[in-house]
Write a protein that holds these residues in place. Structure first.
Motif, PDB file in Angstrom:
ATOM      1  N   UNK A   1      70.900  79.275  45.859  1.00  0.00           N
ATOM      2  CA  UNK A   1      71.475  80.575  46.162  1.00  0.00           C
ATOM      3  C   UNK A   1      71.929  80.646  47.620  1.00  0.00           C
ATOM      4  N   UNK A   2      71.102  80.125  48.526  1.00  0.00           N
ATOM      5  CA  UNK A   2      71.474  80.118  49.941  1.00  0.00           C
ATOM      6  C   UNK A   2      72.681  79.200  50.159  1.00  0.00           C
ATOM      7  N   UNK A   3      72.665  78.047  49.523  1.00  0.00           N
ATOM      8  CA  UNK A   3      73.772  77.087  49.632  1.00  0.00           C
ATOM      9  C   UNK A   3      75.069  77.719  49.126  1.00  0.00           C
TER      10      UNK A   3
ATOM     11  N   UNK B   1      76.820  73.958  56.985  1.00  0.00           N
ATOM     12  CA  UNK B   1      76.526  74.052  58.424  1.00  0.00           C
ATOM     13  C   UNK B   1      77.805  73.975  59.262  1.00  0.00           C
ATOM     14  N   UNK B   2      78.896  73.460  58.685  1.00  0.00           N
ATOM     15  CA  UNK B   2      80.130  73.275  59.434  1.00  0.00           C
ATOM     16  C   UNK B   2      81.106  74.444  59.271  1.00  0.00           C
ATOM     17  N   UNK B   3      80.600  75.611  58.895  1.00  0.00           N
ATOM     18  CA  UNK B   3      81.503  76.744  58.654  1.00  0.00           C
ATOM     19  C   UNK B   3      82.281  77.130  59.911  1.00  0.00           C
ATOM     20  N   UNK B   4      81.675  77.002  61.093  1.00  0.00           N
ATOM     21  CA  UNK B   4      82.363  77.374  62.326  1.00  0.00           C
ATOM     22  C   UNK B   4      83.413  76.342  62.731  1.00  0.00           C
ATOM     23  N   UNK B   5      83.228  75.099  62.298  1.00  0.00           N
ATOM     24  CA  UNK B   5      84.088  74.005  62.753  1.00  0.00           C
ATOM     25  C   UNK B   5      85.288  73.762  61.855  1.00  0.00           C
ATOM     26  N   UNK B   6      85.140  74.033  60.559  1.00  0.00           N
ATOM     27  CA  UNK B   6      86.187  73.658  59.618  1.00  0.00           C
ATOM     28  C   UNK B   6      87.552  74.296  59.904  1.00  0.00           C
ATOM     29  N   UNK B   7      87.653  75.588  60.199  1.00  0.00           N
ATOM     30  CA  UNK B   7      88.994  76.171  60.378  1.00  0.00           C
ATOM     31  C   UNK B   7      89.826  75.453  61.439  1.00  0.00           C
ATOM     32  N   UNK B   8      89.246  75.173  62.597  1.00  0.00           N
ATOM     33  CA  UNK B   8      90.027  74.547  63.664  1.00  0.00           C
ATOM     34  C   UNK B   8      90.265  73.069  63.408  1.00  0.00           C
ATOM     35  N   UNK B   9      89.386  72.410  62.688  1.00  0.00           N
ATOM     36  CA  UNK B   9      89.625  71.011  62.334  1.00  0.00           C
ATOM     37  C   UNK B   9      90.725  70.906  61.289  1.00  0.00           C
ATOM     38  N   UNK B  10      90.729  71.843  60.344  1.00  0.00           N
ATOM     39  CA  UNK B  10      91.714  71.812  59.258  1.00  0.00           C
ATOM     40  C   UNK B  10      93.122  72.173  59.724  1.00  0.00           C
ATOM     41  N   UNK B  11      93.226  72.724  60.904  1.00  0.00           N
ATOM     42  CA  UNK B  11      94.549  73.087  61.404  1.00  0.00           C
ATOM     43  C   UNK B  11      95.458  71.877  61.516  1.00  0.00           C
ATOM     44  N   UNK B  12      94.834  70.664  61.640  1.00  0.00           N
ATOM     45  CA  UNK B  12      95.663  69.481  61.861  1.00  0.00           C
ATOM     46  C   UNK B  12      95.308  68.288  60.983  1.00  0.00           C
TER      47      UNK B  12
ATOM     48  N   UNK C   1      68.089  83.011  65.204  1.00  0.00           N
ATOM     49  CA  UNK C   1      67.866  82.294  63.945  1.00  0.00           C
ATOM     50  C   UNK C   1      67.287  83.236  62.900  1.00  0.00           C
ATOM     51  N   UNK C   2      67.659  84.485  62.984  1.00  0.00           N
ATOM     52  CA  UNK C   2      67.205  85.458  61.994  1.00  0.00           C
ATOM     53  C   UNK C   2      67.852  85.169  60.650  1.00  0.00           C
ATOM     54  N   UNK C   3      67.377  85.850  59.634  1.00  0.00           N
ATOM     55  CA  UNK C   3      67.896  85.649  58.295  1.00  0.00           C
ATOM     56  C   UNK C   3      69.343  86.073  58.129  1.00  0.00           C
ATOM     57  N   UNK C   4      69.927  86.695  59.160  1.00  0.00           N
ATOM     58  CA  UNK C   4      71.315  87.115  59.082  1.00  0.00           C
ATOM     59  C   UNK C   4      72.274  85.980  59.430  1.00  0.00           C
ATOM     60  N   UNK C   5      71.767  84.899  60.018  1.00  0.00           N
ATOM     61  CA  UNK C   5      72.605  83.785  60.447  1.00  0.00           C
ATOM     62  C   UNK C   5      72.598  82.714  59.359  1.00  0.00           C
ATOM     63  N   UNK C   6      73.781  82.385  58.829  1.00  0.00           N
ATOM     64  CA  UNK C   6      73.865  81.496  57.677  1.00  0.00           C
ATOM     65  C   UNK C   6      73.234  80.142  57.949  1.00  0.00           C
ATOM     66  N   UNK C   7      73.550  79.538  59.102  1.00  0.00           N
ATOM     67  CA  UNK C   7      73.013  78.212  59.393  1.00  0.00           C
ATOM     68  C   UNK C   7      71.487  78.234  59.435  1.00  0.00           C
ATOM     69  N   UNK C   8      70.918  79.290  59.989  1.00  0.00           N
ATOM     70  CA  UNK C   8      69.460  79.398  60.053  1.00  0.00           C
ATOM     71  C   UNK C   8      68.860  79.554  58.659  1.00  0.00           C
TER      72      UNK C   8
END
Length: 295
Positions: free
Chosen positions: A19-21, A70-81, A196-203
């Protein structure tokens, strides 16, 4: 469950992790293909996220207890190119399914190379974070040929050993029954004091991985100086000045002395969570590096 095979603690644990995944995957850009690649040690889950043009693709290897989302923050800018592939590390919590014990570093390189064969990636730039950085180097020194270059984000057991204090603290992330408040405190320390509260996806993802899954893979063997000297591909290493997983200046010195084609930078304000702290800056630096390698 066979001895030496990573597994979820039970059906309820898997349902919780899944579910978290699933929540984490919902935060990512859309992928255009999902793969379950058979290897000698189990089935490897991989995803392809489409980018523009025919440039050499990128493979992302995640950290411990933190699969693809875990790579949700990185994918958009990597996928740009570039087109990006991700894998859930075999033997770690994720949607990869280990069936045979992984006993040493040779096994680790073998399953990852077999996954690249199954994905038909004859040439790929590999970016790894933390234990994923170690896995990237371990692949390149033991199964060379498919890896065009390496980008390493604060890689453990590569240019420096793990300090004893972090080995003790890591027990809080692996021993069953440790209260959640203690696990989160340790994770925040590793992450440079991050929320790292439960509101942060990576945590949420890492916390679910540590509580729901039993790791059975051996501890990584430190990459030797002779192995580092043998690398005949470009390597970009971005080391975190505030990392608790390594001594950045010492690691940078060793990397500069041993890598034949290395570009080594210490980002003074970064913690071990460098991938999430500086996603745009990492992408810009990595794209310049990859463009030069391909050009």
């Amino acid at each position: 469950m066979a001895d030496g095979v990573g597994h979820f603690r039970g059906d309820e644990a898997f349902a919780h992790f899944e579910a978290v995944y699933r929540d984490g995957m919902a935060t990512l850009p859309p992928f255009d293909a999902r793969f379950d690649v058979p290897t000698s040690f189990g089935t490897v889950r991989a995803y392809r996220f489409p980018g523009p043009g025919p440039a050499t693709p990128v493979l992302l290897l995640p950290g411990r207890n933190a699969p693809t989302p875990m790579y949700r923050s990185n994918l958009p800018s990597l996928l740009a190119r570039r087109t990006v592939y991700t894998v859930d590390l075999l033997g770690e919590p994720g949607m990869s399914v280990q069936t045979v014990p992984i006993t040493d570093a040779d096994d680790q390189a073998r399953w990852l190379d077999e996954a690249l064969v199954g994905l038909r990636l004859d040439r790929v730039h590999v970016l790894g974070t933390s234990i994923g950085g170690w896995a990237a180097v371990n692949l390149a020194v033991r199964r060379p040929g498919r890896v065009a270059s390496l980008v390493l984000l604060d890689p453990v057991m590569t240019f420096d050993g793990i300090p004893p204090k972090i080995l003790l603290a890591s027990l809080a992330l692996t021993v069953p029954g440790v209260p959640g408040v203690i696990r989160r405190r340790v994770l925040s320390w590793v992450s440079g004091g991050a929320d790292v509260s439960g509101l942060v996806m990576e945590a949420r993802l890492i916390d679910a991985g540590t509580t729901d899954f039993v790791l059975e893979i051996p501890a990584p063997q430190r990459i030797t100086e002779s192995q580092l000297r043998s690398l005949d591909i470009p390597v970009l290493a971005l080391l975190a000045g505030r990392s608790v997983m390594l001594h950045a200046d010492r690691a940078a010195d060793r990397a500069r002395k041993t890598l034949r084609h290395g570009e080594i930078e210490v980002w003074a304000q970064a913690s071990h969570s460098i991938s999430g702290e500086y996603p745009e800056e990492i992408a810009e630096r990595a794209h310049r590096f990859w463009d030069r390698v391909d050009g």
